[in-house]
Enzyme design. Sequence first.
Site, PDB file in Angstrom:
ATOM      1  N   ASP A 192       0.970  -1.149  -0.136  1.00  0.00           N
ATOM      2  CA  ASP A 192      -0.117   0.037  -0.023  1.00  0.00           C
ATOM      3  C   ASP A 192       0.999   1.371   0.069  1.00  0.00           C
ATOM      4  O   ASP A 192       1.579   1.645   0.852  1.00  0.00           O
ATOM      5  CB  ASP A 192      -0.779  -0.020   1.341  1.00  0.00           C
ATOM      6  N   TYR A 220       2.850  10.045  -0.296  1.00  0.00           N
ATOM      7  CA  TYR A 220       3.733   9.428   0.649  1.00  0.00           C
ATOM      8  C   TYR A 220       5.279   9.778   0.247  1.00  0.00           C
ATOM      9  O   TYR A 220       6.395   9.382   1.063  1.00  0.00           O
ATOM     10  CB  TYR A 220       3.630   8.046   1.039  1.00  0.00           C
ATOM     11  N   LYS A 279      -2.708   5.924  -4.385  1.00  0.00           N
ATOM     12  CA  LYS A 279      -3.786   6.696  -4.180  1.00  0.00           C
ATOM     13  C   LYS A 279      -3.589   8.034  -4.940  1.00  0.00           C
ATOM     14  O   LYS A 279      -2.444   8.512  -4.712  1.00  0.00           O
ATOM     15  CB  LYS A 279      -3.952   6.860  -2.719  1.00  0.00           C
ATOM     16  N   HIS A 300      -7.737   9.127  -2.125  1.00  0.00           N
ATOM     17  CA  HIS A 300      -7.217   9.131  -0.818  1.00  0.00           C
ATOM     18  C   HIS A 300      -8.181   9.668   0.027  1.00  0.00           C
ATOM     19  O   HIS A 300      -8.498   9.010   1.337  1.00  0.00           O
ATOM     20  CB  HIS A 300      -5.771   9.757  -0.778  1.00  0.00           C
TER      21      HIS A 300
HETATM   22  P1  NDP Z   1       0.363   1.085  12.008  1.00  0.00           P
HETATM   23  O1  NDP Z   1      -0.811   0.742  12.747  1.00  0.00           O
HETATM   24  O2  NDP Z   1       0.655   0.109  10.846  1.00  0.00           O
HETATM   25  O3  NDP Z   1       1.829   1.288  13.110  1.00  0.00           O
HETATM   26  C1  NDP Z   1       2.871   1.480  12.449  1.00  0.00           C
HETATM   27  C2  NDP Z   1       3.857   1.509  13.697  1.00  0.00           C
HETATM   28  O4  NDP Z   1       4.059   0.213  14.305  1.00  0.00           O
HETATM   29  C3  NDP Z   1       5.274   1.766  13.389  1.00  0.00           C
HETATM   30  O5  NDP Z   1       5.760   2.701  14.359  1.00  0.00           O
HETATM   31  C4  NDP Z   1       5.944   0.423  13.451  1.00  0.00           C
HETATM   32  O6  NDP Z   1       7.337   0.422  14.040  1.00  0.00           O
HETATM   33  C5  NDP Z   1       5.188   0.027  14.414  1.00  0.00           C
HETATM   34  N1  NDP Z   1       5.005  -1.810  14.395  1.00  0.00           N
HETATM   35  C6  NDP Z   1       5.008  -2.406  13.451  1.00  0.00           C
HETATM   36  N2  NDP Z   1       4.815  -3.959  13.573  1.00  0.00           N
HETATM   37  C7  NDP Z   1       5.033  -3.851  14.935  1.00  0.00           C
HETATM   38  C8  NDP Z   1       4.851  -4.995  15.983  1.00  0.00           C
HETATM   39  N3  NDP Z   1       4.695  -6.171  15.374  1.00  0.00           N
HETATM   40  N4  NDP Z   1       5.045  -4.797  17.093  1.00  0.00           N
HETATM   41  C9  NDP Z   1       5.095  -3.340  17.424  1.00  0.00           C
HETATM   42  N5  NDP Z   1       5.283  -2.390  16.787  1.00  0.00           N
HETATM   43  C10 NDP Z   1       5.125  -2.556  15.538  1.00  0.00           C
HETATM   44  O7  NDP Z   1       0.019   2.637  11.637  1.00  0.00           O
HETATM   45  P2  NDP Z   1       0.226   3.296  10.349  1.00  0.00           P
HETATM   46  O8  NDP Z   1      -0.528   4.453  10.754  1.00  0.00           O
HETATM   47  O9  NDP Z   1       1.468   3.625   9.911  1.00  0.00           O
HETATM   48  O10 NDP Z   1      -0.722   2.999   9.137  1.00  0.00           O
HETATM   49  C11 NDP Z   1      -0.188   1.706   8.491  1.00  0.00           C
HETATM   50  C12 NDP Z   1      -0.513   2.025   7.077  1.00  0.00           C
HETATM   51  O11 NDP Z   1      -1.521   2.406   6.637  1.00  0.00           O
HETATM   52  C13 NDP Z   1       0.482   3.271   6.514  1.00  0.00           C
HETATM   53  O12 NDP Z   1       1.665   3.002   6.127  1.00  0.00           O
HETATM   54  C14 NDP Z   1      -0.154   3.409   5.245  1.00  0.00           C
HETATM   55  O13 NDP Z   1       0.092   2.653   4.075  1.00  0.00           O
HETATM   56  C15 NDP Z   1      -1.855   3.267   5.491  1.00  0.00           C
HETATM   57  N6  NDP Z   1      -2.446   4.544   5.911  1.00  0.00           N
HETATM   58  C16 NDP Z   1      -3.403   5.104   5.049  1.00  0.00           C
HETATM   59  C17 NDP Z   1      -4.090   6.148   5.447  1.00  0.00           C
HETATM   60  C18 NDP Z   1      -5.031   6.526   4.351  1.00  0.00           C
HETATM   61  O14 NDP Z   1      -5.602   7.907   4.618  1.00  0.00           O
HETATM   62  N7  NDP Z   1      -5.519   6.136   3.671  1.00  0.00           N
HETATM   63  C19 NDP Z   1      -3.908   6.920   6.489  1.00  0.00           C
HETATM   64  C20 NDP Z   1      -2.917   6.253   7.502  1.00  0.00           C
HETATM   65  C21 NDP Z   1      -2.255   5.104   7.133  1.00  0.00           C
HETATM   66  P3  NDP Z   1       8.474   0.097  13.024  1.00  0.00           P
HETATM   67  O15 NDP Z   1       8.391   0.350  11.554  1.00  0.00           O
HETATM   68  O16 NDP Z   1       9.707   0.377  13.753  1.00  0.00           O
HETATM   69  O17 NDP Z   1       8.146  -1.751  12.986  1.00  0.00           O
END
Ligand code: NDP
Length: 309
Positions: free
Chosen positions: A54, A59, A88, A121
């Site tokens: 995604d 981004y 998006k 988006h």
């Molecule tokens: P997430 O819920 O995916 O959380 C991401 C965070 O969790 C990062 O800090 C990551 O750190 C940490 N993490 C990942 N895996 C683990 C694990 N197994 N245990 C503990 N910590 C973990 O949130 P996001 O807000 O990043 O959303 C995910 C995706 O959704 C985005 O990347 C994007 O692609 C999409 N999105 C879409 C939106 C929209 O408007 N359409 C808006 C927001 C997000 P680390 O990288 O260090 O593992």
Amino acid sequence: VLATQPPCVLLNDGNKMPMIALGTGRGTAKETDTLDDVRNAVFWAIEAGYRHIDTAAVYGDEEQVGQGIADAIAKGIVTRDQLFITTKLWNDKHARDQVVPALKESLSRLGLEYVDLFLIHFPIATKEDGSPDNIDYLDTWKGMEEAKQLGLTTSIGVSNFNISQIDRLLANSNVPPAVNEFEVNPTLTQEPLVYHCMSRNIAVMAYSPFGFLVSRNRPEAPPPKYDDPIIGAIAAKYGKSPGQVVLRFAIERGLVPIPKSTNQKRIAENINVFDFELSAEEIAAIASFNKNVRVIEIDGWKDYPNYPF
Ligand code: NDP
């Protein structure tokens, strides 16, 4: 590496979408995350069995996503047709005749001839300077239908649309949206919107699937946090991590979670969620954390036309 590929959901246009996607949005990521981390993350994800990535024009990492994909194809891990790539359209490209050119620019950054899914988006249109514009998303959707017609994307959908926006789009389009992508996690379970989409055959992609389980620099955030005892007990029972339990919670509801990680170990951990099931009681216990609190707030757009929250 997974013994089998993750299962797929069948979209309303016949396309198949893998049930977990790697998130590459870095808005909520560590400050130390770089664009090169995205290239590696995409490669590690495909190596670990992910088939769905995604991304989004906004981004700023479509080029690195494309490089990670190219690396995996060059190493013979997958072929393009085995991958499902979602990108998006940003808010400042909502005029009908901007949609196809915007997608062509995304494709050129990704180094791809087509994507599998192209999403609006947000229902909100802005000018290039970020100020509000009043382009109707029904006009934007006509551009999306043209993009599909041209074969630049296999499926088209929306993101951050609310119930009335979904209904208005369904009532005024030739091609119904295949997907609505919005925030879903234990503190924002979104039962009404999930039910509404699913009962109209629109698949749901769940962003920010961990909610406040992971640190968001919001000390006042509601539970569950990573050390929550209820989540912890469920995790211990199945020999899984709290993160895996919360991703499985989304999958049990028929949602496609989009966990973001740039860490190789956590990328592998997050896809290792297809070998256990939660009971109805466990699903209910996790759902009872719901507080309708969002990780992703867009308060700055509250007065813009079509603000969805
Ligand atoms: P997430 O819920 O995916 O959380 C991401 C965070 O969790 C990062 O800090 C990551 O750190 C940490 N993490 C990942 N895996 C683990 C694990 N197994 N245990 C503990 N910590 C973990 O949130 P996001 O807000 O990043 O959303 C995910 C995706 O959704 C985005 O990347 C994007 O692609 C999409 N999105 C879409 C939106 C929209 O408007 N359409 C808006 C927001 C997000 P680390 O990288 O260090 O593992």
